[in-house]
Design an enzyme around this catalytic site. Structure first.
Site, mmCIF file in Angstrom:
data_model
loop_
_atom_site.group_PDB
_atom_site.id
_atom_site.type_symbol
_atom_site.label_atom_id
_atom_site.label_comp_id
_atom_site.label_asym_id
_atom_site.label_seq_id
_atom_site.Cartn_x
_atom_site.Cartn_y
_atom_site.Cartn_z
ATOM 1 N N GLY A 290 0.758 -1.035 -0.127
ATOM 2 C CA GLY A 290 0.002 -0.173 -0.010
ATOM 3 C C GLY A 290 0.551 1.152 -0.221
ATOM 4 O O GLY A 290 2.083 1.268 -0.074
ATOM 5 N N LYS A 310 4.951 -6.327 8.881
ATOM 6 C CA LYS A 310 4.298 -5.084 8.239
ATOM 7 C C LYS A 310 5.739 -4.241 8.270
ATOM 8 O O LYS A 310 6.163 -3.879 9.194
ATOM 9 C CB LYS A 310 3.273 -4.425 8.819
ATOM 10 C CG LYS A 310 2.655 -3.230 8.063
ATOM 11 C CD LYS A 310 1.347 -2.837 8.935
ATOM 12 C CE LYS A 310 0.661 -1.807 8.237
ATOM 13 N NZ LYS A 310 -0.500 -1.458 9.008
ATOM 14 N N ASP A 404 -10.676 3.842 9.975
ATOM 15 C CA ASP A 404 -10.516 3.137 8.700
ATOM 16 C C ASP A 404 -11.050 1.841 8.618
ATOM 17 O O ASP A 404 -10.637 0.897 7.926
ATOM 18 C CB ASP A 404 -8.829 3.325 8.304
ATOM 19 C CG ASP A 404 -8.775 3.027 6.778
ATOM 20 O OD1 ASP A 404 -9.646 3.459 5.903
ATOM 21 O OD2 ASP A 404 -7.701 2.659 6.239
#
Length: 538
Positions: A290, A310, A404
């Site tokens: 992303g 991540k 989100d």
């Protein structure tokens, strides 16, 4: 390596010729790709051509109402990331970012608001004459250096030395610590990755006006791949000690080199981390990429536990706000212990960036399920909604607004659990300083009106997002199917929540009322009880 390999040299065309043809193709109703025109140009013209073609494609797609996102552009042109980011920053400063459109739920996030525009380098005066002027011209033909201030280019040029390599000779060896940065002037170099199992594969080729060796120098790790000359090759070298000294004096140099590293680590092609072991984890696969991070599947060496790793994008390492957002996510989920919130194991630094090791959610996300099956039956909607409501309620009790909530952040694990992931945009409900500086963050299609307007948000912004997800699960349709942010803002201005009790009479009154209340424009009117909804998930 028997004999000297021949290197084919296709016919190149001028920038003006290619730009005119590109424009005519759009006018005729086609949708030409910038990449195909770059292939027809000389590598020395790529920077100039990209500067011309990117705005053309962007504005033609916007005019046609077709998807165009900042993330897509960065992923398509990783070798030119600095140029693309400068251009996107100019779009943002001119107000054009409100026209960024998107095809999926995740596009049109405010990635562009996190970018900093590099200064335009002033050209030397017409009468300037310096022994380094020829080297400076060579540096400006490299896309990575093209945007640097002239004084920085002059400082770099003063430290450069020339080296030559024969075909088959190694320029950089995997596992060795880098001694210098190399700028290829002539020749062709193959980048070969040898995995832990001993298998080698070519992951890239580097030609004139491109860099080598930046990975090892900037990440302060051994070289992750080997570079071999395929033809006689001439390079300009910048010693590691000189680079360190320059980076201390010239911060723009560090920033542009970091952008280049982003195209190597977590790039859309040839990710050099695959198969590597570091920080106690072995990388198995890249599962998502992303605007702010890259997510890998990894194995924890100590006990063979499968984890999600991540990594913060190198594009953002020097962005103070982005770094705070990434560290904020780690701070938040590190303290969470809930069956429906992804669990964090540890955080660490490597390759000059930051990693978070988290629970691996084996299954599929809700976005994929909805794309595959469309609308879900009410019992399934209630079960998924109930478990997510339990997670959101827990988060809110801890004083954290997720901000989100969307289908791609909802994982449907194979063990039957529904798990809320990606707290990268979450914030303590009492903390507004960081976000007041950063503008809008989130995914517009699932944002509450006050969130998209850049106003302070409370827990009730999550209610609205939850209502959008519930409506989409139940009907198979998005609440806001519009293709760009401007259109969504127009819808928000005159927004009236849908009436499910009228439009979908077969839906239970309890579920229909919950969705209608969650989707109210005024936050004060969003009266829902997360604890009651959580009971549906059991």
């Amino acid at each position: 390596m028997p004999g000297e390999p021949s290197v084919s040299r296709p016919r190149t065309r001028s920038v003006d010729e290619l730009c005119a043809e590109f424009e005519r193709a759009w006018q005729a109703g086609s949708a030409p790709r910038v990449e195909s025109y770059l292939r027809d140009a000389s590598p020395a013209d790529h920077t100039q051509l990209l500067q011309q073609l990117l705005p053309m494609e962007w504005h033609w797609r916007i005019a046609r109402g077709e998807p165009a996102s900042a993330e897509e552009m960065l992923q398509r042109f990783p070798q030119h990331s600095a140029l693309v980011q400068r251009w996107l920053a100019r779009e943002a400063s001119s107000g054009e970012t409100s026209s960024i459109s998107f095809a999926g739920e995740d596009a049109a996030t405010t990635e562009t608001f996190l970018m900093s525009e590099l200064p335009t380098p002033p050209p030397p005066s017409s009468g300037a004459s310096s022994p380094a002027s020829g080297l400076i011209r060579q540096l400006t033909r490299c896309e990575t250096f093209a945007g640097l201030p002239y004084d920085t280019l002059r400082a770099i040029a003063a430290c450069l030395e020339e080296r030559r390599f024969d075909a088959g000779e190694c320029l950089v060896r995997q596992g060795a610590h880098g001694e210098c940065l190399m700028l290829v002037q002539e020749g062709l170099v193959e980048i070969v990755l040898t995995e832990d199992q001993g298998r080698s594969r070519t992951i890239n080729h580097v030609g004139p006006h491109q860099l080598l060796g930046e990975m090892s120098l900037l990440t302060q790790e051994p070289a992750t791949a080997t570079a071999i000359a395929l033809a006689p090759t001439r390079v300009l070298t910048l010693a590691a000690t000189a680079l360190d000294e320059l980076a201390q004096r010239e911060p723009w140099l560090s920033i542009v080199l970091t952008h280049l590293v982003a195209s190597r680590l977590g790039g859309p092609q040839g990710d050099v981390l695959l198969g590597k072991e570091f920080g106690g984890y072995r990388i198995v696969d890249r599962v998502a990429c992303g605007g702010m991070s890259v997510v890998y599947e990894a194995i924890r060496s100590a006990d063979q536990l499968r984890v999600a790793l991540k990594m913060m994008s190198h594009r953002l390492v020097y962005d103070e706000q982005a770094l705070q957002l990434f560290q904020r996510e780690a701070d938040l989920i590190e303290a969470f212990r809930h069956p429906h919130i992804v669990r964090m194991f540890r955080r660490f630094q490597a390759f000059h960036t930051y990693f978070i090791a988290m629970e691996y959610c084996d299954g599929e996300d809700l976005r994929s399920l909805l794309a595959r099956r469309g609308a879900l039956d009410e019992p399934q909607v209630r079960r998924i909604l109930g478990q997510i409501a339990a997670a959101v309620s827990y988060s809110h009790r801890a004083g954290v607004v997720h901000r989100d909530i969307k289908p791609s952040n909802i994982m449907l694990a194979t063990d039957g659990r529904v798990i809320l992931v990606d707290f990268g945009l979450a914030k303590p409900s009492v903390d507004t300083e960081l976000y007041a500086r950063g503008g809008i963050v989130g995914t517009p299609r699932y944002m509450a009106p006050e969130q998209l307007a850049g106003l302070p948000v409370t827990e009730r912004a999550d209610y609205f997002s939850l209502g959008c997800v519930a409506y989409e699960m139940l009907t198979g349709r998005k609440v806001f199917p519009e293709s760009n942010v401007t259109q969504i803002r127009v819808r928000h201005r005159d927004w009236i929540a849908p009436s499910l009790t009228t439009d979908f009479p077969a839906v239970s009154h309890e579920l229909a009322t919950m969705i209608e209340r969650a989707l109210q424009k005024n936050p004060a009117d969003r009266e829902i009880d997360l604890e009651e909804i959580a009971a549906w998930g059991s």
